[in-house]
Design a protein around this motif. Structure first.
Motif, mmCIF file in Angstrom:
data_model
loop_
_atom_site.group_PDB
_atom_site.id
_atom_site.type_symbol
_atom_site.label_atom_id
_atom_site.label_comp_id
_atom_site.label_asym_id
_atom_site.label_seq_id
_atom_site.Cartn_x
_atom_site.Cartn_y
_atom_site.Cartn_z
ATOM 1 N N TRP A 43 21.794 -21.723 43.943
ATOM 2 C CA TRP A 43 22.555 -22.578 44.818
ATOM 3 C C TRP A 43 22.452 -22.129 46.006
ATOM 4 O O TRP A 43 23.003 -23.453 46.427
ATOM 5 N N LYS A 44 21.829 -21.399 46.528
ATOM 6 C CA LYS A 44 21.083 -21.622 47.623
ATOM 7 C C LYS A 44 21.185 -22.601 48.441
ATOM 8 O O LYS A 44 22.364 -23.104 50.066
ATOM 9 N N ASP A 45 20.026 -22.932 48.024
ATOM 10 C CA ASP A 45 19.610 -24.441 48.882
ATOM 11 C C ASP A 45 21.192 -25.683 48.901
ATOM 12 O O ASP A 45 20.393 -27.068 49.333
ATOM 13 N N VAL A 46 22.079 -25.562 47.957
ATOM 14 C CA VAL A 46 22.770 -27.052 47.647
ATOM 15 C C VAL A 46 24.067 -27.003 48.800
ATOM 16 O O VAL A 46 24.266 -26.111 48.815
ATOM 17 N N LYS A 47 23.917 -28.042 49.503
ATOM 18 C CA LYS A 47 25.142 -27.920 50.620
ATOM 19 C C LYS A 47 25.652 -29.033 49.945
ATOM 20 O O LYS A 47 25.239 -30.126 49.481
#
Length: 229
Positions: free
Chosen positions: A225-229
């Motif tokens: 989920w680190k690139d999910v904004k």
């Protein structure tokens, strides 16, 4: 509907048959239970406890859900068991049955002595563990000429059981006798579940595995989920 295991049925039967009476008398008398020594992993203590059990307890009490050859789990060899611990004409693969005739036992004591296979598990209560109860009970005998056996017990008043270890006690110092009773109680605790040490160790490994799995899952979740904004 959950079905009880065989061991659970045995424990429940012992509690219903003997436990309520024992616990009720102990609690009404207000006798505090002493803490039993914990030597469940001490093979020398367990072996000594097994020797005391066979020589003194097995005359009247059975441990019919345990076999003599199970004593190999506490470090005894088959030959040591055969030479030192087999009673009458018992074989190493036999269950531990009392030497006394049940009818004679009932005539002498008024009741058949209970099976002791899981006695340490059935005696746990508000006062402590089953081992604590047995440790206090076995050290609670005192002379009483008003009783048929000549003995009474502080923990279990008017108990039918005589003080079978009185000769041993009279030949030992109090510290030595307490140590011997501690060994006996630890053996009874071990006998109630011979696989308990392996079970507890397995539980530790399972907890360590789950902790590692939770950490890896958390890291994987963070990376996903680190690139999910």
């Amino acid at each position: 509907m959950k079905i009880m295991s065989f061991t659970q049925k045995v424990v429940l039967g012992l509690v219903l048959t003997f436990g309520f009476g024992f616990a009720a008398q102990a609690n009404t008398e207000g006798v505090a239970w002493d803490k039993a020594p914990d030597k469940i992993n001490d093979q020398a203590a367990l072996q000594n406890g097994a020797k005391v059990f066979v020589n003194y307890c097995l005359n009247c009490h059975s441990a019919a859900f345990n076999r003599f050859n199970r004593l190999q789990d506490i470090g005894l060899t088959a030959d040591q068991i055969k030479d030192n611990l087999l009673v009458t004409n018992a074989k190493i693969g036999d269950t531990m049955k009392a030497a006394i005739d049940p009818q004679q036992a009932k005539a002498w004591f008024g009741v058949n002595p209970p099976d002791l296979t899981v006695i340490a598990r059935s005696r746990a209560g508000a006062g402590g563990t089953g081992a604590d109860y047995l440790y206090t009970y076995m050290r609670g005998f005192y002379p009483d000429e008003t009783k048929p056996t000549g003995w009474n017990n502080h923990v279990f008043p008017n108990v039918a059981m005589p003080h079978v270890l009185w000769e041993m006690q009279s030949s030992m110092t109090p510290a030595q006798y307490d140590q011997t009773i501690g060994d006996l109680v630890n053996y009874l605790q071990w006998m109630s579940e011979p696989a308990q040490t392996a079970r507890k160790n397995m539980g530790k490994y399972v907890l360590i595995f789950l902790a590692g799995l939770i950490f890896l899952t958390w890291k994987l979740n963070s990376a996903y989920w680190k690139d999910v904004k």
